[in-house]
Design an enzyme around this catalytic site. Structure first.
Site: not given
Ligand code: ADP
Ligand code: MG
Length: 399
Positions: A38, A199, A357, A380
């Site tokens: 980052r 999921k 991720g 996100g």
């Protein structure tokens, strides 16, 4: 994508104060930074502003201190790692607004860099409090947002500041927005999307949006089982959200109406126990899964068919592994299709964008992350973009 200003649009900034939102939410262990990715992402913007003679004040959050000062979450801990990556000295300022910051600005020379304290030590950050925004802005001349990963939050330093100061996208933000625009904004067609992972429930909005946007939707991973079960396939002991059968059927119906071809695995790799190279490992047709077996990957013939689909496409968006890739040999489908996508990208026939991720970890494991057109590490924010949502931090730059 509406227009936003970039660092190319800055005039003479010598001696001006740049408030720069970056992502310094770094992985740490025992007080040391364990991954500098980052920092490296933010470095071009920071160094460019410094070279242009701005006084660079870095704003970032770290962890979830919920509006209180925690010494264990002070950004002072990352100063050394940032200095190492930038190859420059960096000052630490234990505030984000007020006299202490003003004094620091007085001390800094043109081209100097400072990190301000963890923005989430102040309650007003997450509330996007106009008073806090005003107080931070008082010490700056312009605002640069280089933190796409925080752009799905409307916080004081990710959104608020863009409304009260001249606002610019940093180089990393710019690259991300340009790549994402090529992938789903104005993509070259046909477009394929691969959605996998554990999921359906965590990616419902992604699937709903994608079926209206892409020509081919490849569904893999645990979530494919939910779709298979909804179609009446017996998935045995597989991870499956049976309660989402209705939703899965609706998504398939929307796809049909929108002209999106959905590809579900017709051949799968199964075993009775979830372990590396289990004795009960076998490959079978999706209709032959026994009651005591689990689907853990897409089968090799089905992967070849998916590779053929990618060969007909010009653009690929990928989120989620096709199998339980952390355990061998259930990484095989993900690795094989990743290699195909990478080869097509290198040949120049495919624009490939991936994010998430575990997806990034899987592509690194396949050794092909560097061959993709763009890899988003945003988590996100990347998922919300895949859901077709407007990200407040991005919208504010375009206002
Ligand atoms: P990302 O982080 O890229 O968004 P997810 O978190 O949604 O991806 O999904 C990754 C997880 O899904 C991995 O831990 C992987 O083991 C799991 N997974 C994939 N396929 C299966 C499967 N068939 N059964 C169980 N878990 C699976
Ligand atoms: Mg994940």
């Amino acid at each position: 994508m509406s227009a936003f200003k970039t660092l190319d649009d800055l005039g003479d900034v010598t001696g001006k104060v740049a408030l720069v939102r970056v992502d310094l939410n770094l992985p740490m262990q025992d007080g040391a930074v364990t991954d500098e990715t980052r920092i490296r992402a933010a470095a071009p913007t920071i160094l460019e502003l410094a070279e242009k003679g701005a006084k660079v004040l870095l704003l970032a959050h770290f962890g979830r201190p919920k509006g209180e000062r925690w010494s264990t979450q002070s950004l002072s801990m990352v100063v050394g790692a940032v200095e190492k990556v930038l190859g420059k000295e960096v000052m630490f300022v234990p505030e984000i607004a007020g006299d202490i910051v003003a004094q620091a600005v007085g001390i800094l020379r043109a081209g100097d860099i400072a990190i301000l304290e963890n923005t989430r030590f102040w309650k007003g950050e997450e509330k996007n409090d106009p008073e806090l925004v005003k107080a931070i802005a008082a010490n700056g001349d312009f605002y640069v947002n280089d933190a796409f990963s925080a752009a799905h939050r409307a916080h004081a330093t990710t959104e608020g500041l863009a409304h009260v100061l001249p606002a610019y996208a940093g180089r990393s933000m710019q690259a991300e927005l340009e790549a994402l625009d090529k992938a789903l904004g104005k993509p070259e067609k046909p477009v394929a999307a691969i959605v996998g992972g554990a999921k359906v429930s965590s990616k419902l909005d992604v699937l709903k949006h994608l079926v209206t946007q892409v020509d081919h939707l490849i569904i893999g991973g645990g979530m494919a089982n939910t779709f298979l079960a909804a179609k009446g396939v017996d998935v045995g002991k597989s991870l499956c959200e049976h309660d989402l059968a209705g939703t899965a059927t609706e998504i398939l119906e929307t796809a049909e109406k929108s002209g999106c071809t959905v590809h579900l695995p017709y051949e799968v790799v199964v075993s009775k126990e979830f372990a590396a190279n289990p004795p009960s490992l076998r490959t079978c047709n999706v209709h032959e899964v026994a009651a005591d077996e689990m689907i853990l990957d897409v089968g090799p013939s089905a992967v070849e068919a998916l590779a053929d689909v990618l060969k007909t496409c010009r653009t690929l968006v990928w989120n989620g592994p096709l199998g339980a890739f952390e355990t061998v040999p259930f990484d095989a489908a993900t690795v094989a299709l990743a290699k195909t996508a990478a080869a097509l990208t290198v040949e120049g026939s495919l624009i490939s964008v991936a994010g998430g991720g575990d997806t990034v970890a899987a592509l690194n494991h396949a050794g092909v992350a560097g061959d993709f057109s763009y890899i988003s590490t945003a988590g996100g924010a990347f998922l919300e973009w895949m859901e077709g949502k407007e990200l407040p931090g991005v919208a504010a730059l375009s206002a």
